[in-house]
Structure formats: C-alpha cells, structure tokens
Scaffold this active site. Structure first.
Site, PDB file in Angstrom:
ATOM      1  N   GLY A   1     -70.896 -13.181 -43.930  1.00  0.00           N
ATOM      2  CA  GLY A   1     -71.404 -13.128 -42.551  1.00  0.00           C
ATOM      3  C   GLY A   1     -72.909 -12.899 -42.546  1.00  0.00           C
TER       4      GLY A   1
ATOM      5  CG  PHE B   1     -72.757 -17.935 -55.671  1.00  0.00           C
ATOM      6  CD1 PHE B   1     -71.860 -17.167 -56.395  1.00  0.00           C
ATOM      7  CD2 PHE B   1     -73.777 -18.586 -56.357  1.00  0.00           C
ATOM      8  CE1 PHE B   1     -71.977 -17.033 -57.775  1.00  0.00           C
ATOM      9  CE2 PHE B   1     -73.907 -18.462 -57.742  1.00  0.00           C
ATOM     10  CZ  PHE B   1     -73.003 -17.677 -58.448  1.00  0.00           C
TER      11      PHE B   1
ATOM     12  CD  GLU C   1     -69.280  -2.268 -60.721  1.00  0.00           C
ATOM     13  OE1 GLU C   1     -69.546  -1.280 -61.407  1.00  0.00           O
ATOM     14  OE2 GLU C   1     -68.872  -3.348 -61.203  1.00  0.00           O
TER      15      GLU C   1
HETATM   16  P1  0O2 Z   1     -65.195  -6.723 -66.546  1.00  0.00           P
HETATM   17  O1  0O2 Z   1     -64.352  -7.475 -67.516  1.00  0.00           O
HETATM   18  O2  0O2 Z   1     -66.368  -7.499 -66.062  1.00  0.00           O
HETATM   19  O3  0O2 Z   1     -64.392  -6.156 -65.424  1.00  0.00           O
HETATM   20  P2  0O2 Z   1     -69.648   3.985 -66.872  1.00  0.00           P
HETATM   21  O4  0O2 Z   1     -68.447   4.837 -66.528  1.00  0.00           O
HETATM   22  O5  0O2 Z   1     -70.636   3.845 -65.768  1.00  0.00           O
HETATM   23  O6  0O2 Z   1     -70.279   4.315 -68.182  1.00  0.00           O
HETATM   24  P3  0O2 Z   1     -68.443   1.393 -66.366  1.00  0.00           P
HETATM   25  O7  0O2 Z   1     -67.439   1.875 -65.382  1.00  0.00           O
HETATM   26  O8  0O2 Z   1     -67.987   0.343 -67.341  1.00  0.00           O
HETATM   27  O9  0O2 Z   1     -69.034   2.555 -67.243  1.00  0.00           O
HETATM   28  O10 0O2 Z   1     -69.662   0.905 -65.505  1.00  0.00           O
HETATM   29  P4  0O2 Z   1     -70.777  -0.169 -65.798  1.00  0.00           P
HETATM   30  O11 0O2 Z   1     -71.392   0.017 -67.143  1.00  0.00           O
HETATM   31  O12 0O2 Z   1     -71.668  -0.128 -64.623  1.00  0.00           O
HETATM   32  O13 0O2 Z   1     -69.992  -1.556 -65.891  1.00  0.00           O
HETATM   33  C1  0O2 Z   1     -69.212  -2.039 -64.856  1.00  0.00           C
HETATM   34  C2  0O2 Z   1     -69.152  -3.542 -64.935  1.00  0.00           C
HETATM   35  O14 0O2 Z   1     -70.481  -4.094 -65.034  1.00  0.00           O
HETATM   36  C3  0O2 Z   1     -68.445  -4.105 -66.158  1.00  0.00           C
HETATM   37  O15 0O2 Z   1     -67.077  -4.069 -65.969  1.00  0.00           O
HETATM   38  C4  0O2 Z   1     -69.031  -5.520 -66.208  1.00  0.00           C
HETATM   39  O16 0O2 Z   1     -68.493  -6.348 -65.190  1.00  0.00           O
HETATM   40  C5  0O2 Z   1     -70.487  -5.255 -65.872  1.00  0.00           C
HETATM   41  N1  0O2 Z   1     -71.216  -4.952 -67.108  1.00  0.00           N
HETATM   42  C6  0O2 Z   1     -71.685  -3.763 -67.513  1.00  0.00           C
HETATM   43  N2  0O2 Z   1     -72.315  -3.860 -68.695  1.00  0.00           N
HETATM   44  C7  0O2 Z   1     -72.238  -5.163 -69.060  1.00  0.00           C
HETATM   45  C8  0O2 Z   1     -72.721  -5.918 -70.192  1.00  0.00           C
HETATM   46  O17 0O2 Z   1     -73.341  -5.398 -71.127  1.00  0.00           O
HETATM   47  N3  0O2 Z   1     -72.441  -7.255 -70.195  1.00  0.00           N
HETATM   48  C9  0O2 Z   1     -71.767  -7.877 -69.194  1.00  0.00           C
HETATM   49  N4  0O2 Z   1     -71.548  -9.185 -69.297  1.00  0.00           N
HETATM   50  N5  0O2 Z   1     -71.292  -7.190 -68.123  1.00  0.00           N
HETATM   51  C10 0O2 Z   1     -71.535  -5.866 -68.054  1.00  0.00           C
HETATM   52  P5  0O2 Z   1     -66.093  -4.059 -67.198  1.00  0.00           P
HETATM   53  O18 0O2 Z   1     -64.850  -3.376 -66.810  1.00  0.00           O
HETATM   54  O19 0O2 Z   1     -66.775  -3.523 -68.412  1.00  0.00           O
HETATM   55  O20 0O2 Z   1     -65.787  -5.554 -67.470  1.00  0.00           O
END
Ligand code: 0O2
Length: 202
Positions: A23, A39, A137
C-alpha cells in the site's frame, strides 16, 4: 506439536504486512514520486528451519515464539541505500506495530559480508480466539544486498553452513563489489530517478 495451528497467525501477519507495505508503495506511485520500495516478499519460516534454529539456539520448542524472531519474515527491497532509511523512518512512525529491536547490519556488516537492516516488531493480529501479539522480522535491503544475500544463502544451504574457504573469499569480494555498486548508484541517484520519471510518464 500442532505446527499448522501455531503458524496460522504468523502467516496472517506476513500477509497483512505485505498488503500494508505494498500500500505504501502504491501511494508513492499515485503521487508520482520515486517509490523507495522496489518489491516486497514474505514467508513463514519452514518448520524444518524453525526446528534447526531452535536447536542452534538451544531453545526448547515451547519457547520458540519468544526466541525465534523471524518465524514471520517480510523483506522490503529498495533501489538505493537512502531508500532503506526512508522505509525505516516510515515503519518507526506507524501506529499498527511496535518496534522491539533494530539491527543495522548496513553500518555494521556481518563477518560473512551480509548487509541489511532488520526491524523486529510486535504486530497484533485478530484470531478466532482474540488478539494475539506476534513477533515478525522486517528485512530492508537494496537490490545489490539482496543479490548477494540470496546467493550466499544458497551456498550456505549447499555446503550446510561450511562454505569452502576459496568460495568464502570470493563471497567477501562480491560483498565488497555490491557495496561499491550501492555507493556508485547513490552518487547518480538523482539522474537515475529523473530518467525513471520520464520513462514512467511515457
Ligand atoms: P533463513 O534461512 O533466511 O530463515 P541473533 O539471535 O540476532 O544472533 P538471528 O535470530 O539469526 O540471530 O538474527 P539475524 O542474525 O539478524 O538473522 C536473521 C536472518 O537474517 C537470517 O535468518 C537470514 O535470513 C538473515 N541473515 C543473517 N545473517 C545472514 C548472512 O550472513 N547471510 C545471509 N544470506 N542471510 C543472513 P536465518 O534463520 O539465519 O536464515
């Protein structure tokens, strides 16, 4: 565990946030202004990933709703770095959600090379049992950051989190290149936007 019942409010949050953010995007377009949003995507974390993350964080399954912040995830992808902060400000000023944490992985990029702005929010959804406050998030990033993160994510998946060092080094260089691309594009932002406005009018 009845995953379907547990995740239902999360998919509602994802859908509602997507509608609201889309929106905002349409409003910019109606007003013929540059839209800071390129997007929007959203997803509910797959059950296998939730279980894996819970293990990694040593969280018992009955505590995942408090500890796993991205069961509901929405991603806003922008053209320019400035646009990210425009969106952040707009989200901060909304009355329909509460921000509980902000993670600026743009000024403080992760060791992997990952850059993005994360906002963890509490969002109220109406369920058949009444209101439920759900954590979500919102990831806000540029097209270049998204390109890098998507490829790195695939490689992480392929190598089960143990990317070989030569590929890691390439990813670091690619992250640097994506950063430079964002910097260069920011410098010619006005030119690009003017061209897009002319194109839009045609
Ligand atoms: P998926 O498969 O994408 O769902 P924390 O408790 O803050 O230390 P948390 O909860 O993992 O850790 O938070 P963070 O680090 O903010 O990461 C949340 C999401 O951000 C990740 O979810 C990823 O989607 C993205 N992300 C964070 N770090 C990276 C990275 O180094 N590379 C990529 N490609 N994405 C990242 P998930 O569950 O790890 O993965």
């Amino acid at each position: 565990m009845n995953w379907e019942a547990l995740l239902a409010p999360y998919s509602q949050v994802v859908e509602e946030l997507k509608v609201k953010l889309k929106g905002m995007r349409s409003q910019f377009e109606y007003e013929s202004r540059h839209s800071p949003i390129e997007f929007i995507t959203g997803r509910v974390k797959p059950v296998t990933s939730i279980i894996e993350k819970a293990k990694r964080k040593h969280t018992p399954l009955d505590k995942i709703e408090e500890t796993i912040q991205d069961i509901a995830g929405v991603r806003v992808v922008c053209q320019f770095v400035d646009d990210i902060y425009t969106i952040v400000k707009m989200i901060r000023s909304r009355n329909d959600l509460t921000i509980i944490e902000e993670k600026d992985y743009i000024t403080h990029k992760k060791d992997s090379g990952y850059r993005s702005y994360h906002m963890i929010v509490h969002y109220p959804v109406e369920t058949i049992h009444g209101e439920k406050i759900v954590m979500a998030e919102i990831q806000i990033r540029t097209l270049a950051m998204n390109f890098w993160a998507t490829n790195e994510h695939s490689l992480n998946y392929k190598y089960e989190g143990r990317i070989p060092s030569e590929i890691k080094a390439r990813l670091q260089r690619a992250a640097e290149a994506a950063f430079k691309l964002d910097e260069e594009m920011s410098k010619i932002k006005n030119e690009v936007q003017e061209a897009q406005r002319i194109f839009h009018r045609k």
